[in-house]
Motif scaffolding. Sequence first.
Motif, PDB file in Angstrom:
ATOM      1  N   ILE A  89      -9.119  -0.199   5.170  1.00 12.23           N
ATOM      2  CA  ILE A  89      -8.526   1.118   5.353  1.00 12.23           C
ATOM      3  C   ILE A  89      -8.634   1.893   4.050  1.00 12.23           C
ATOM      4  CG2 ILE A  89      -6.177   0.316   4.775  1.00 12.23           C
ATOM      5  CD1 ILE A  89      -5.175   2.356   6.933  1.00 12.23           C
ATOM      6  N   HIS A  90      -9.009   3.154   4.169  1.00 16.08           N
ATOM      7  CA  HIS A  90      -9.042   4.074   3.029  1.00 16.08           C
ATOM      8  C   HIS A  90      -7.984   5.134   3.295  1.00 16.08           C
ATOM      9  CE1 HIS A  90     -10.293   6.659  -0.141  1.00 16.08           C
ATOM     10  NE2 HIS A  90     -10.990   7.496   0.585  1.00 16.08           N
ATOM     11  N   MET A  91      -6.868   5.021   2.581  1.00 19.63           N
ATOM     12  CA  MET A  91      -5.752   5.955   2.765  1.00 19.63           C
ATOM     13  C   MET A  91      -5.986   7.274   2.049  1.00 19.63           C
ATOM     14  SD  MET A  91      -3.371   4.564   4.718  1.00 19.63           S
ATOM     15  CE  MET A  91      -1.905   5.503   4.310  1.00 19.63           C
ATOM     16  N   ALA A  92      -7.076   7.351   1.292  1.00 22.05           N
ATOM     17  CA  ALA A  92      -7.440   8.559   0.554  1.00 22.05           C
ATOM     18  C   ALA A  92      -6.263   9.010  -0.312  1.00 22.05           C
ATOM     19  CB  ALA A  92      -7.935   9.645   1.506  1.00 22.05           C
ATOM     20  N   ASP A  93      -5.911  10.286  -0.301  1.00 23.78           N
ATOM     21  CA  ASP A  93      -4.895  10.762  -1.232  1.00 23.78           C
ATOM     22  C   ASP A  93      -3.472  10.633  -0.714  1.00 23.78           C
ATOM     23  OD1 ASP A  93      -6.949  11.203  -2.932  1.00 23.78           O
ATOM     24  OD2 ASP A  93      -6.517  13.316  -3.311  1.00 23.78           O
ATOM     25  N   LEU A  94      -3.290   9.992   0.444  1.00 22.76           N
ATOM     26  CA  LEU A  94      -1.944   9.563   0.811  1.00 22.76           C
ATOM     27  C   LEU A  94      -1.526   8.395  -0.073  1.00 22.76           C
ATOM     28  CD1 LEU A  94      -1.937   9.609   4.723  1.00 22.76           C
ATOM     29  CD2 LEU A  94      -1.188  11.391   3.136  1.00 22.76           C
ATOM     30  N   MET A  95      -2.502   7.602  -0.523  1.00 26.60           N
ATOM     31  CA  MET A  95      -2.254   6.491  -1.432  1.00 26.60           C
ATOM     32  C   MET A  95      -3.423   6.414  -2.416  1.00 26.60           C
ATOM     33  SD  MET A  95      -1.093   2.575  -0.587  1.00 26.60           S
ATOM     34  CE  MET A  95      -2.711   1.903  -0.211  1.00 26.60           C
ATOM     35  N   PRO A  96      -3.465   7.351  -3.371  1.00 26.74           N
ATOM     36  CA  PRO A  96      -4.621   7.431  -4.250  1.00 26.74           C
ATOM     37  C   PRO A  96      -4.807   6.226  -5.166  1.00 26.74           C
ATOM     38  CG  PRO A  96      -2.892   8.923  -4.969  1.00 26.74           C
ATOM     39  CD  PRO A  96      -2.498   8.425  -3.629  1.00 26.74           C
ATOM     40  N   THR A  97      -3.715   5.547  -5.506  1.00 24.42           N
ATOM     41  CA  THR A  97      -3.806   4.343  -6.334  1.00 24.42           C
ATOM     42  C   THR A  97      -2.924   3.246  -5.739  1.00 24.42           C
ATOM     43  OG1 THR A  97      -1.898   4.639  -7.817  1.00 24.42           O
ATOM     44  CG2 THR A  97      -3.907   5.912  -8.334  1.00 24.42           C
ATOM     45  N   HIS A  98      -3.102   2.042  -6.260  1.00 23.01           N
ATOM     46  CA  HIS A  98      -2.278   0.922  -5.790  1.00 23.01           C
ATOM     47  C   HIS A  98      -0.805   1.164  -6.079  1.00 23.01           C
ATOM     48  CE1 HIS A  98      -2.721  -0.006 -10.079  1.00 23.01           C
ATOM     49  NE2 HIS A  98      -1.668  -0.789  -9.967  1.00 23.01           N
ATOM     50  N   ALA A  99      -0.497   1.985  -7.096  1.00 23.03           N
ATOM     51  CA  ALA A  99       0.894   2.253  -7.469  1.00 23.03           C
ATOM     52  C   ALA A  99       1.597   3.189  -6.497  1.00 23.03           C
ATOM     53  CB  ALA A  99       0.943   2.836  -8.884  1.00 23.03           C
ATOM     54  N   HIS A 100       0.850   3.753  -5.546  1.00 27.45           N
ATOM     55  CA  HIS A 100       1.438   4.671  -4.555  1.00 27.45           C
ATOM     56  C   HIS A 100       1.730   3.977  -3.224  1.00 27.45           C
ATOM     57  CE1 HIS A 100      -0.335   7.632  -7.369  1.00 27.45           C
ATOM     58  NE2 HIS A 100       0.589   8.451  -6.910  1.00 27.45           N
TER      59      HIS A 100
END
Length: 279
Positions: free
Chosen positions: A208-219
């Motif tokens: 899954i690519h959450m794109a900018d809903l989760m831009p990094t693992h820290a999100h």
Amino acid sequence: MEKLTVGDLTIWWLNGGVTYLDGGAMFGVVPKPLWSKKYPVNEMNQIELRTDPMFLQLNGKNILIETGIGNGKLTEKQKRNFGVAEESAIEKSLDELGLTAEDIDIICMTHLHFDHASGLTKWENDQLIPMFPNATIYTSQVEWNEMKNPNIRSKNTYWAENWEPIQHQVKTFEKLIVIEDSLKMIHTGGHSDGHSILQIESNGEKLIHMADLMPTHAHKNPLWVLAYDDYPMTSIFAKEKFISEAINENAWFIFYHDAFFRAIKWDKEGNIIEELKKK
């Protein structure tokens, strides 16, 4: 060049450039003492964010996910404001795979903000032309509409030079589209009104690519959304739904912006059980 093999497909990360953006903006209302424990910050309160497209092949088709920040597309002022430390070298990355920009058949654009879409066009003989002239470019209809008619806020990131030369290549969808039988684009909204995520399945394994809903693992926390998000509650609801589903399905999360991880698998307790780090 890092790569990840999942099922019968392999994903390569290309060099799309590097930006340094304000950490507070990237983590919204989350206090710095919390987010800075999970993602490094420099003395200017900036965090490193890659803009690295992902390349894969399905049914003999060469596919890109996102296109980087481009090369020669930004003014010196823009480079300074967006903390651009390195511009795209997509053609060099493709050359390492034995390909050219003309060989790309499909491009999946989760959204069309400048740091994802500037790589769609390039300058040649003082004219902007398509970077990938033979590709079909997929994005949501909502996103395409706003790209062409940005509002007072979004005009800062939806630029005519990134859409006018490629408009004949664009194919839009409403809620969902399935590409080459195994790549699914789903319109979520949130980060932008037209934002989409990607789900890919191969031989029983999932990404899954959450794109900018989760831009990094820290999100990963659903409540940790960006100040850049136009509709933060929509982002939160989408994160709650899709992150939980992906973890339950033992899916890989793949990243475009993360400067440290290319891909991660989490267990239900939030522990990293598999990872691919950026070298």
